[in-house]
Enzyme design. Structure first.
Site, PDB file in Angstrom:
ATOM      1  N   ASP A  14       0.820  -1.197   0.046  1.00  0.00           N
ATOM      2  CA  ASP A  14      -0.175   0.040   0.057  1.00  0.00           C
ATOM      3  C   ASP A  14       0.718   1.250   0.189  1.00  0.00           C
ATOM      4  OD1 ASP A  14      -2.401   1.720   0.445  1.00  0.00           O
ATOM      5  OD2 ASP A  14      -1.907   1.816   2.402  1.00  0.00           O
ATOM      6  N   PHE A  54     -10.794  22.940  -9.107  1.00  0.00           N
ATOM      7  CA  PHE A  54      -9.700  21.848  -9.498  1.00  0.00           C
ATOM      8  C   PHE A  54     -10.232  20.612  -9.957  1.00  0.00           C
ATOM      9  CE2 PHE A  54      -6.821  18.204  -8.697  1.00  0.00           C
ATOM     10  CZ  PHE A  54      -5.945  18.539  -9.377  1.00  0.00           C
ATOM     11  N   THR A  67      -2.471   1.117  -4.768  1.00  0.00           N
ATOM     12  CA  THR A  67      -3.124   2.253  -3.801  1.00  0.00           C
ATOM     13  C   THR A  67      -4.337   2.644  -4.373  1.00  0.00           C
ATOM     14  OG1 THR A  67      -2.601   4.331  -2.944  1.00  0.00           O
ATOM     15  CG2 THR A  67      -1.627   3.891  -5.080  1.00  0.00           C
ATOM     16  N   ILE A 118      -0.905   1.684 -13.999  1.00  0.00           N
ATOM     17  CA  ILE A 118      -2.205   1.482 -14.611  1.00  0.00           C
ATOM     18  C   ILE A 118      -3.328   1.902 -13.518  1.00  0.00           C
ATOM     19  CG2 ILE A 118      -2.202  -0.992 -13.403  1.00  0.00           C
ATOM     20  CD1 ILE A 118      -4.033  -1.821 -15.805  1.00  0.00           C
ATOM     21  N   LYS A 173      -9.767   1.414 -13.410  1.00  0.00           N
ATOM     22  CA  LYS A 173     -10.535   1.302 -14.598  1.00  0.00           C
ATOM     23  C   LYS A 173     -10.218   0.214 -15.273  1.00  0.00           C
ATOM     24  CE  LYS A 173     -14.082   3.675 -17.428  1.00  0.00           C
ATOM     25  NZ  LYS A 173     -14.483   4.928 -17.717  1.00  0.00           N
ATOM     26  N   ARG A 224      -5.899   3.755  -7.853  1.00  0.00           N
ATOM     27  CA  ARG A 224      -7.437   4.073  -7.883  1.00  0.00           C
ATOM     28  C   ARG A 224      -8.074   2.684  -7.775  1.00  0.00           C
ATOM     29  NH1 ARG A 224      -9.790   8.928  -6.339  1.00  0.00           N
ATOM     30  NH2 ARG A 224      -9.038  10.879  -7.850  1.00  0.00           N
ATOM     31  N   ASP A 231      -6.451  -2.760   3.085  1.00  0.00           N
ATOM     32  CA  ASP A 231      -5.491  -3.671   2.778  1.00  0.00           C
ATOM     33  C   ASP A 231      -5.526  -5.009   3.358  1.00  0.00           C
ATOM     34  OD1 ASP A 231      -4.152  -1.393   1.440  1.00  0.00           O
ATOM     35  OD2 ASP A 231      -3.388  -0.961   3.554  1.00  0.00           O
ATOM     36  N   GLY A 284      27.478  -6.885  -5.612  1.00  0.00           N
ATOM     37  CA  GLY A 284      26.803  -7.020  -6.786  1.00  0.00           C
ATOM     38  C   GLY A 284      26.659  -5.691  -7.514  1.00  0.00           C
TER      39      GLY A 284
END
Length: 1135
Positions: free
Chosen positions: A419, A540, A677, A736, A739, A767, A797, A1072
């Protein structure tokens, strides 16, 4: 019927209009059908106000439980969990077989007693762990809230709240149930709520009571309220609610989501609210989005379970072969060896012989393995709880292992789903700096007079005019509400945390926002009071990406102040207002590199007649019946032009301590990190940069599609562009929205989408709903077949925490719901590093050694010697290994995250390793049986010429077995502590003490007569002592040589780091490669994705750090909030 249809069509046409696309009028009905949430009117809930609820409808109580067990469910669930293990089923079968007379050669209780002990230990462990969950639940259930009873507010526990109660919730407290808002301390019944615990959004949301109830601000008003509320039955849809308020003798009024306050949300910036309870306990929307606590098992446990089943197959085959040969031998010797008493019925006893061999050979599957595992896991959990390096001093919060069954799973994590709000961030915005012209001004001065920006303003620096414009803009262009406290300080309330941070930033520079009325605001500009009249507000939105206010300043000038994304501000600049525009872009990129949230600020001076003409045009747009939104936007564009660039601001969305370093280390450990999130895309991307999950050299795939077809086209196109690099990790970030994710996770696209995801180094889902989070975790777990971990701190969560193999809860500011539902809880994200790289890797290595070490065999022994072999004489070495063994120190595990890879990849325990150990054990068994048998072949063990019988040979073998397995434990042990020494050498000593004491039992204690004087027979023969020094050494030498070769010729990274640590030499060579440089694949793909990405503005905004949180489309518009408040009027006290 035709008349009915005609009437139906008239009504349909009147209310729904024409069907332009064939879907508009039926969408609501279709949605109801598709979601399966349609319900009969009889299912509707009726709640009576200020009177007892009828006894017919059964409303659940407000007590919640996230525990695995209850008193009633414990026994069936516990037994189901335990007997999912084949080993326990096998031991139960053996215990039952031992009860058959004349079948068991080892007694009736040698398996039953240890099995009962194992189950008892497991039950006690489960009870202790579940008690912790019940205590956490009790902490929530016993919170207090004020409820109206008669003429007074009384304080009761949350669990005692019932449907129909009128309750009073105070500022900064959680709602105990789902409520319908009646009234509040704010004008027009408005209230601000924080839903980060539900959807992860950082901005506050506004809820507003119905006008008819907003005036109910006293107890007397509430007492006189009568009527009922009718609403839909409980469901899981967070953003939907349908209800009706029917006051007595009044017209019914509709209730919707704007009047509902959900459990899990918190009241903010509002002194108090009155609400009536509609859903309680597990019927609240929050709990409807939760799932029952799953019964999780580790990958090691599952693999062991399967291998035990295979071992049982081998055991049964051995027993079958022995039974067959027993019959063959008996038939061949029945006549010649008549004195043994075989008789003619030996063939008929085949089944008895088979059962006897099953019982005799049952130690092939060690019964003590389960109890040792349970004890070790339980103590490992205590080690986690007591780790001072995972203790958070500020909140007095230690790490807590809420289950111990997954300790080794922590060492195999490949994917982390995190999250954002409250997990990676603190959900605290802080104004850091601003840029004007060539200069950057910090907000770090303790006194505003010492700030460089104020000194430039006072001394007429060349930036002074722009500085004044910027500070006035920050003080005026916002929706913040000031509240003057009794001590004279001013507290700012705002739905947008960004706006609140900007206003506090202006305060740091001496421009203090003091009061707001519906028509003007007052500020103190360096001690001078100034009044600005608010003429118009252009709100806004995520589409506009800007906010403007038109004001009249004290000099009578009309100005437009605008703040927003650099892409929308720059395209509206006047040619004469572009001074310093290029240098400002460099400042924005520098701010974005630091992970700061940026806004550009601009101003335009308007003529009065120009404003008056525009105001009429804007008013017409706001009352338009057709295309209102488009016309309002066109009107705004007419006035938001010819702007003059002022500067830029930078706000820090403060991260939890140590988050960037923790993420960098986890990435170096080859762990993939996804952020899931509910917050906005810009905010999530901005946090991705600030926590170093994203880098500015990384390419981005951004999926913001409107339908299934466009989502399919985009995913398939990106997969094709990746070509051979598909399903190989590339330096690409996938972003992404929720929706698009809904379409991407559909059955036909899911596999292609997941292939694209695992080709990217970073995935950010914005979202997303709680159930979408859980779906992502579930599908990635199934697709990759790797161990997943989910971490979060909010109630939103919980679902993904329960879906992942390992769930980690943050005991944070969003409450304890996630921590209660988790397997492990920590106070800060950075502690996850130690939980995985140290405890996870250690526990995995320890459990693998413990399990593999447990396989060996023995025969020829007295029955209780057999029973005590795994329980007593060889129990301590694996216990010591399971608790204290470690290849490297915790500092080295944290410094070299690559050391996590052996456990992550399952190199220490898999089918191949398991059977190598089984074969190794069989070879040891053969050596330990045949060598003692050979040295006793001629039956002469003493100088007197006496022989000892099979029990003497058996105890020879038993002694050598105990010594060998203890030496084997020492050989595989990496870390020797004093407890390890005690366990290994003490086990050998314990066997010798046992044989002495047990040999003296008979006849004083009528038990073990066959062992009488056994220690004298063993200790008085030189053969025994010679074999004790030779046979275990011969047995263990091949293992020793293999370890030497592996540690020198085939040295692993772990061996190298361990050797360097022992020698106190540096090990930097093993760290590494740096992950900052782009891979060749990323370089090749860079042009591809840059060329194909259509959203150039979004790419620019991401590189310039634009992010702004503000509620859109809420119950109350931003303009209405500004016009509603008069801070000069005192608020009602709610009494």
């Amino acid at each position: 019927m035709s008349l009915h249809m005609e009437l139906y069509n008239i009504i349909r046409h009147r209310f729904f209009g024409h069907e332009e696309d064939g879907t508009a009028s039926s969408s609501a009905l279709d949605r109801e059908t598709e979601t399966g949430d349609s319900h009969a009117p009889s299912d509707d809930r009726v709640i009576f106000i200020n009177r007892a609820q009828p006894p017919v409808p059964k409303f659940v109580n407000n007590r919640i439980s996230t525990a695995k067990y209850s008193v009633i469910r414990f026994i069936p669930l516990f037994l189901f969990e335990q007997f999912r293990r084949w080993a326990n089923i096998f031991f139960l079968m053996i215990a039952l077989l031992q009860q058959i007379p004349d079948v068991s050669p080892t007694g009736r209780y040698t398996t039953l007693v240890p099995l009962i002990f194992i189950l008892s230990v497991s039950a006690i462990k489960e009870i202790i762990e579940d008690i912790k969950r019940h205590r956490a639940d009790d902490e929530t259930n016993h919170r207090k809230v004020e409820v109206l009873r008669g003429d007074n507010w009384i304080s009761i526990r949350w669990m005692d709240v019932i449907v129909g109660d009128i309750i009073k919730v105070l500022n900064n407290t959680f709602f105990p149930a789902d409520l319908v808002l009646l009234s509040s301390s704010e004008p027009q019944g408005m209230s601000f709520i924080e839903t980060a615990n539900l959807d992860g959004e950082t901005n506050l949301k506004i809820r507003q009571a119905l006008p008819s109830t907003a005036k109910l601000t006293t107890i007397n008003d509430l007492k006189n309220l009568s009527g009922n509320i009718e609403c839909e039955p409980p469901n899981k849809h967070l953003y939907e609610f349908t209800g009706i308020l029917k006051e007595t003798n009044k017209i019914a009024e509709p209730l919707g989501p704007d009047q509902v306050m959900l459990r899990g949300a918190m009241l903010r910036n509002t002194s108090w609210i009155f609400g009536i309870v509609v859903y309680t306990g597990h019927e609240t929307k929050l709990m409807r989005n939760s799932t029952t606590a799953p019964l999780k098992r580790s990958s090691v446990d599952k693999l062991t379970n399967v291998q035990i089943l295979l071992l049982f197959g081998i055991l049964f085959t051995m027993c079958l072969v022995c039974s067959v040969f027993n019959v063959v031998w008996s038939n061949n010797h029945g006549d010649t060896d008549w004195y043994i008493g075989l008789g003619a019925n030996s063939t008929q006893n085949f089944a008895y012989n088979l059962l006897t061999f099953l019982i005799l050979f049952n130690n092939l599957i060690p019964i003590s393995l389960q109890v040792t595992l349970e004890v070790v896991r339980f103590i490992q959990a205590i080690f986690i709880n007591m780790d001072i390096k995972m203790y958070h001093y500020e909140t007095d919060t230690p790490a807590m292992a809420r289950t111990s069954n997954l300790n080794e799973e922590l060492g195999q994590v490949k994917y982390i789903f995190s999250d954002k709000t409250g997990t990676l961030t603190r959900n605290v915005m802080e104004f850091k700096r601003c840029a004007i012209g060539h200069d950057v001004y910090d907000a770090s001065a303790a006194n505003f007079e010492d700030a460089l920006i104020v000194q430039h303003l006072r001394h007429d620096h060349k930036n002074a005019p722009l500085i004044k414009e910027l500070l006035v803009l920050l003080s005026v262009c916002h929706t913040v509400i000031p509240e003057k406290m009794p001590d004279g300080t001013i507290v700012y309330h705002a739905a947008s945390p960004d706006e609140r941070a900007l206003v506090y930033g202006a305060c740091k520079f001496g421009y203090i926002f003091e009061s707001r009325t519906p028509s003007y605001v007052e500020i103190s500009a360096l001690g001078v009071k100034e009044r600005y009249e608010i003429l118009s507000v252009l709100e806004f939105s995520s589409a506009r990406k800007r906010m403007s206010v038109i004001i009249k300043d004290p000099a009578g000038k009309i100005k437009l102040f605008c703040k927003g994304a650099d892409t929308v501000i720059y395209e509206r600049l006047d040619n004469s207002g572009r001074e310093h525009s290029e240098i400002l872009l460099q400042h924005l990129e520098n701010f974005a590199t630091e992970g700061l949230r940026t806004l550009c600020c601009a101003v335009a001076e308007l003529k009065k007649d120009e404003y008056d003409d525009w105001k009429q045009l804007y008013h017409k747009a706001t009352i338009s019946l057709q295309h209102r939104e488009e016309k309002i936007e066109e009107a705004a564009n007419l006035i938001e032009r010819k702007l003059k660039l002022i500067g830029a601001t930078a706000i820090e969305d403060k991260l939890q301590d140590g988050v960037p370093e923790a993420i960098a280390t986890l990435l170096n450990a080859d762990i993939n990190i996804w952020v899931l999130t509910g917050d906005k895309q810009e905010t999530a991307i901005n946090i991705g940069y600030s926590c170093k999950l994203l880098s500015h050299g990384m390419q981005h795939i951004i999926l913001n599609e409107e339908g299934l077809d466009s989502t399919r086209e985009s995913i398939l196109r990106h997969n094709a562009e990746l070509g051979d690099n598909l399903e190989k990790q590339n330096e690409i970030a996938l972003v992404i929205d929720g929706k698009t994710l809904k379409y991407a996770l559909s059955c036909e696209l899911r596999t292609d989408f997941l292939r694209l995801c695992i080709s990217c180094k970073v995935v950010i889902c914005c979202r997303v709903s709680p159930m979408q989070k859980a779906e992502v975790v579930e599908y990635v777990t199934k697709h990759t077949k790797t161990v997943t971990l989910a971490i979060g701190d909010g109630a939103n969560d919980v679902a993904m925490i329960q879906k992942a193999h390992v769930g980690v809860g943050i005991s944070g500011a969003e409450g304890l719901q996630a921590a209660c539902a988790s397997d492990y809880s920590i106070a800060q994200f950075r502690f996850l590093l130690r939980l995985l790289l140290v405890h996870g890797a250690w526990n995995y290595s320890r459990m693998c050694k413990l399990i593999l070490y447990r396989w060996s065999g023995q025969i020829l022994f007295e029955r209780w010697s057999i029973g005590l072999y795994n329980v007593l004489f060889t129990a301590l070495p694996p216990l010591a290994m399971g608790l204290f063994d470690k290849a490297c120190s915790d500092e080295m595990m944290m410094t070299h995250p690559q050391l996590y890879k052996p456990s992550q990849n399952g190199q220490l325990f898999n089918v191949k390793v398991f059977w190598l150990w089984v074969v190794n054990g069989m070879i040891h068994s053969a050596i330990l049986f045949w060598l003692p048998l050979l040295i006793c072949e001629h039956d002469i063990l003493w100088m007197s010429g006496r022989d000892g019988g099979y029990l003497v040979v058996g105890n020879f073998v038993y002694t050598y077995v105990v010594i060998t397995v203890c030496l084997k434990a020492g050989l595989v042990t990496n870390s020797w502590t004093w407890l390890t020494h005690c366990a290994i050498w003490g086990s050998i000593l314990l066997w010798f003490l046992f044989i002495i004491i047990y040999s003296l039992f008979w006849p004083t204690i009528p038990f073990g007569s066959v062992m009488t004087g056994m220690y004298l027979m063993l200790f008085t023969t030189a053969v025994f002592w010679l074999g004790m020094f030779l046979i275990p050494v011969i047995t263990i030498i091949p293992d020793f040589l293999i370890k030497v070769v592996r540690g020198t010729v085939f040295k692993s990274l772990t061996d190298a780091v361990r050797e360097g640590e022992i020698r106190k030499t540096g090990t930097d060579v093993f760290r590494g490669e740096s992950k900052n440089s782009l891979s060749e694949t990323a370089r090749l793909l860079k042009n591809v994705f840059t060329r194909r990405t259509p959203r150039i503005d979004l790419e620019v905004e991401m590189s310039h750090g634009f992010a702004f949180s503000q509620e859109e489309g809420g119950a109350v518009s931003q303009t209405a909030v500004i016009r509603a408040y008069d801070t000069n009027i005192p608020k009602p006290d709610g009494m």
